[in-house]
Write an enzyme that holds these catalytic residues in place. Sequence first.
Site, PDB file in Angstrom:
ATOM      1  N   LYS A 181       0.838  -1.206   0.000  1.00  0.00           N
ATOM      2  CA  LYS A 181       0.000   0.000   0.000  1.00  0.00           C
ATOM      3  C   LYS A 181       0.873   1.256   0.000  1.00  0.00           C
ATOM      4  O   LYS A 181       1.609   1.506   0.951  1.00  0.00           O
ATOM      5  CB  LYS A 181      -0.905   0.054   1.234  1.00  0.00           C
ATOM      6  CG  LYS A 181      -1.929   1.192   1.096  1.00  0.00           C
ATOM      7  CD  LYS A 181      -2.625   1.528   2.385  1.00  0.00           C
ATOM      8  CE  LYS A 181      -1.926   2.620   3.151  1.00  0.00           C
ATOM      9  NZ  LYS A 181      -1.907   3.933   2.479  1.00  0.00           N
ATOM     10  N   GLU A 187      10.556   0.934   9.931  1.00  0.00           N
ATOM     11  CA  GLU A 187      11.533   2.006   9.698  1.00  0.00           C
ATOM     12  C   GLU A 187      10.792   3.296   9.956  1.00  0.00           C
ATOM     13  O   GLU A 187       9.889   3.655   9.194  1.00  0.00           O
ATOM     14  CB  GLU A 187      12.086   1.900   8.268  1.00  0.00           C
ATOM     15  CG  GLU A 187      13.413   2.601   8.112  1.00  0.00           C
ATOM     16  CD  GLU A 187      13.251   3.960   7.500  1.00  0.00           C
ATOM     17  OE1 GLU A 187      13.197   4.931   8.287  1.00  0.00           O
ATOM     18  OE2 GLU A 187      13.179   4.053   6.272  1.00  0.00           O
ATOM     19  N   CYS A 228      13.583  10.666   6.308  1.00  0.00           N
ATOM     20  CA  CYS A 228      13.560  10.247   7.721  1.00  0.00           C
ATOM     21  C   CYS A 228      14.942  10.338   8.346  1.00  0.00           C
ATOM     22  O   CYS A 228      15.077  10.544   9.552  1.00  0.00           O
ATOM     23  CB  CYS A 228      12.955   8.864   7.895  1.00  0.00           C
ATOM     24  SG  CYS A 228      13.208   7.787   6.518  1.00  0.00           S
TER      25      CYS A 228
HETATM   26  P1  ADP Z   1       3.371  10.224   7.697  1.00  0.00           P
HETATM   27  O1  ADP Z   1       3.143  10.921   9.010  1.00  0.00           O
HETATM   28  O2  ADP Z   1       4.753  10.293   7.204  1.00  0.00           O
HETATM   29  O3  ADP Z   1       2.315  10.469   6.675  1.00  0.00           O
HETATM   30  P2  ADP Z   1       2.180   7.769   8.418  1.00  0.00           P
HETATM   31  O4  ADP Z   1       2.817   6.838   9.376  1.00  0.00           O
HETATM   32  O5  ADP Z   1       0.927   8.450   8.825  1.00  0.00           O
HETATM   33  O6  ADP Z   1       3.327   8.724   8.023  1.00  0.00           O
HETATM   34  O7  ADP Z   1       1.896   7.046   7.050  1.00  0.00           O
HETATM   35  C1  ADP Z   1       2.756   6.106   6.455  1.00  0.00           C
HETATM   36  C2  ADP Z   1       1.913   5.032   5.807  1.00  0.00           C
HETATM   37  O8  ADP Z   1       1.173   4.357   6.817  1.00  0.00           O
HETATM   38  C3  ADP Z   1       0.883   5.558   4.815  1.00  0.00           C
HETATM   39  O9  ADP Z   1       0.819   4.642   3.730  1.00  0.00           O
HETATM   40  C4  ADP Z   1      -0.395   5.555   5.619  1.00  0.00           C
HETATM   41  O10 ADP Z   1      -1.566   5.436   4.831  1.00  0.00           O
HETATM   42  C5  ADP Z   1      -0.209   4.325   6.475  1.00  0.00           C
HETATM   43  N1  ADP Z   1      -0.984   4.299   7.725  1.00  0.00           N
HETATM   44  C6  ADP Z   1      -1.484   5.345   8.421  1.00  0.00           C
HETATM   45  N2  ADP Z   1      -2.129   4.917   9.524  1.00  0.00           N
HETATM   46  C7  ADP Z   1      -2.029   3.570   9.540  1.00  0.00           C
HETATM   47  C8  ADP Z   1      -2.459   2.524  10.432  1.00  0.00           C
HETATM   48  N3  ADP Z   1      -3.136   2.800  11.532  1.00  0.00           N
HETATM   49  N4  ADP Z   1      -2.145   1.248  10.130  1.00  0.00           N
HETATM   50  C9  ADP Z   1      -1.439   0.949   9.024  1.00  0.00           C
HETATM   51  N5  ADP Z   1      -1.009   1.879   8.148  1.00  0.00           N
HETATM   52  C10 ADP Z   1      -1.294   3.171   8.392  1.00  0.00           C
END
Ligand code: ADP
Length: 481
Positions: free
Chosen positions: A188, A262, A296
């Site tokens: 994803k 990561e 990062c």
């Molecule tokens: P950023 O703050 O850099 O946007 P995120 O950690 O929110 O980083 O997002 C990184 C990835 O994790 C994206 O693909 C986002 O859609 C996904 N993501 C966000 N929330 C969740 C969750 N609760 N579980 C799994 N994946 C998630």
Amino acid sequence: MTDSNNKWEYAPSLEGTSHIQLKEKYDLFIDGKWIKPSNNRYFDTINPATEEKLAEIAWASEDDVDLAVMAARKAYKEVWSVMKASERAKYIFRIARLMQEHAKELALIETLDGGKPIRESRDIDVPLACNHFFYYAGWADKLQDAFPQRNIQSLGVAGQIIPWNFPLLMAAWKIAPALAAGNTVVLKPAESTSLTALKLAEIIQASGLPAGVVNIVTGNGDTGAAIVNHPDIDKIAFTGSTAVGKLIQKSVVGTSKRVSLELGGKSANIVLEDAPIDQAVEGIVNGIFFNQGHVCCAGSRLYVQESIADEVVRKLKQRMQSLYVGNPLDKNTDIGAINSKEQLGTIEKYINIGINEGADMYQLECEIPSKGFFCRPTIFTNVAQSSVIAQEEIFGPVLTIQTFRTIDEVIQKANNSPYGLAAGVWTDKGSRIFNLTSKLRAGVIWANTYNKFDPASPFGGYKESGFGREGGLHGLEAYLK
Ligand code: ADP
């Protein structure tokens, strides 16, 4: 050249976009086919430099994720895990070659969708992404040589979730080693930057990779959570924020899922008094302003030895004034658009915190486009170790600068962080490099350079920057039992 800042004004040198064709709507890539999302929901992806809509992207529901995992499981059992490793290698190699053929298109789409300068997408993101596929294609039939005296076994189905800062490169970091180790994948991309992963899906389809070996589902955090919580996934590989990384870790407690995370960083870039100063200034600029600071492992905390601090800061300010902020499609642009309005808001919030904390701010004086999300490169001096801007990840072109007198002091300061992803050391002496690298608690340490990546070298963090390594043999091991 303008008098005020010694900066040359260049005529725009825009990369053309007429030869790329985006679809109006992108569906989900499941089992080798393009499938409409079960709830028929789509979201817009925009160009952060113009705020214009680029395309609509499918929003995968839990049912869609389930379909993707089923396809990946079937492909794993019936095709990929029973295929000769040398045959798997050929497919991975073919994907690498096709990516190279589409390199220009991929770079342009990356820049349009993510806001990064075309020079970076073209010269860094896309070639590195191709190289990851080439590198792991080479290992696919040599796993026994890579890990002698081990019974080589793949894990099964890998669920992979990636962020928006290096969309194609992160997809390559995740998919290439998983396939080489004999696993199948459900990936994803981040919601604001799905387009290059979808373009990669088209390339994968054209490569003839058996259906279901790679599935790409788009959506938001809910879609990500559906992958994490799916009972038939054997491994979760996640790159993103520490907050979501912690959530993921909690969700997999009590399951047999393997996890690699990561996460964030607040990396120290350390300049000792015997460093080559002009080279170090370039490294500082590259470390924090590269990719708008959306890295990062960005060198976001600068530590300069007191005796050279004035000179380094003066030269850094001078160098900052020669940077170009603006249209990411312009080949002269150094700093493109911030990835989203939300992220720009976060960066601005931290800049205000820095001012309110009493630090001294200095910014590049320049016009920034009136539309789109742009931020001037910013440095803060007179920063305390405990200040919020020196402790928290900002994920933007914002640098804090502190001074130090002794090596012990800087080691303590650099390690005084919840994170431990990367660090940089600038010095003329090899012995000092070895002393510092052995004491800094960071996964990657660059000496007299910064932000250098190679598929053969492992990457990953300590502490709240996560665990597990990607790249090199370590990255392959993460996909083997
Ligand atoms: P950023 O703050 O850099 O946007 P995120 O950690 O929110 O980083 O997002 C990184 C990835 O994790 C994206 O693909 C986002 O859609 C996904 N993501 C966000 N929330 C969740 C969750 N609760 N579980 C799994 N994946 C998630």
